[in-house]
Design a protein around this motif. Structure first.
Motif: not given
Length: 288
Positions: A236-255
């Motif tokens: 998968t495209v890394h940037k697409n995967y990371a953004f999709s995950f962060s959309s549902e798990n914003k706390s991980d991105e914040n951390e």
């Protein structure tokens, strides 16, 4: 030139640079949100690769030509189609740039250089005074910079520092990195996959195994990060995967953001004088 380092570090230079960068990207995403293509293109008009800092690739490669306003306008508009499905994401415009496809560190560094050009010129004049280096006598256009008070580009005029008939801008070493410390690959491997790893442990999934300790206690062994990467991310495209995950798990991105900024403050990724010498002289050797 790493904008995430500028976000993390204290000091008057970084404080002023942050105001420029934050206001610029807020304006960028406002133009995207309002579908104001003409305004967006105007904001990105001065994104071409600057030669004055000697941080780009133009002198050693045919690929270092910078990005046009049209190219960047399309990149931001295409990306915002995804962002608008997750409105909360726009709360940190600079972090959002991490997910934009084909918007790599070279394009970002070029844009940041132009945004904070006035600050770089002030720094150049200060250092020239400290080291007794004379500036050119004539006042000329130094180029455009972002005015965060009026939210537009202004033309800067002054006496340039010229070396070998070439005008240059000096850059504080503390904001320069050989590679960005804030990137999708780091986010995926050091944060996202560790969250997924813990999920598998909590669920005692088929990807986990068990181990008997010396005291007879049975423990769950989580799947290896390498295995999770193959299972979750590979193909998968890394940037697409990371953004999709962060959309549902914003706390991980914040951390991730908080931790990276803290590590930068502790000196993570900083360039020593010896490392800088190697980078500079290796570059000149290639171009000779």
């Amino acid at each position: 030139m790493d904008p995430y380092v500028i976000q993390a570090l204290p000091g008057e230079f970084c404080l002023e640079a942050r105001k420029c960068i934050d206001s610029f990207f807020h304006e960028i995403f406002r133009a995207c949100r309002e579908h104001n293509t003409n305004h967006l293109r105007g904001l990105l008009e001065y994104a071409s690769e600057p030669n004055e800092t000697n941080l780009g690739m133009k002198s050693i490669s045919d690929y270092g030509k910078g990005a046009t306003a049209g190219e960047l306008t399309n990149l931001f508009l295409e990306f915002y189609k995804i962002v608008r499905r997750n409105p909360y994401s726009a709360s940190n415009p600079l972090a959002l740039c991490m997910y934009i496809k084909n918007f790599d560190k070279d394009k970002m560094s070029d844009l940041i250089t132009n945004i904070i050009r006035k600050l770089l010129y002030i720094f150049t004049v200060e250092q020239s005074t400290v080291w007794g280096i004379p500036l050119e006598p004539d006042v000329i256009s130094i180029g455009h910079y972002w005015d965060y008070n009026n939210l537009n580009w202004n033309n800067l005029y002054g006496q340039p520092l010229s070396v070998g008939h070439k005008n240059i801008l000096l850059v504080p070493k503390l904001i320069v990195r050989s590679r960005y410390v804030f990137n999708v690959e780091c986010y995926i491997k050091q944060y996202i996959l560790k969250t997924i790893q813990q999920y598998h442990v909590d669920q005692n999934s088929d990807m986990c195994s068990t181990k008997i300790l010396a005291n007879g206690r049975r423990v769950i062994v989580p799947p290896k990060i390498e295995d999770l990467y193959k299972h979750e991310v590979h193909g998968t495209v890394h940037k697409n995967y990371a953004f999709s995950f962060s959309s549902e798990n914003k706390s991980d991105e914040n951390e991730f953001i908080k931790d990276i900024l803290r590590r930068i403050n502790d000196g993570y990724g900083s360039i020593t004088d010896t490392q800088l010498d190697k980078i500079v002289y290796k570059k000149h050797a290639r171009s000779a």
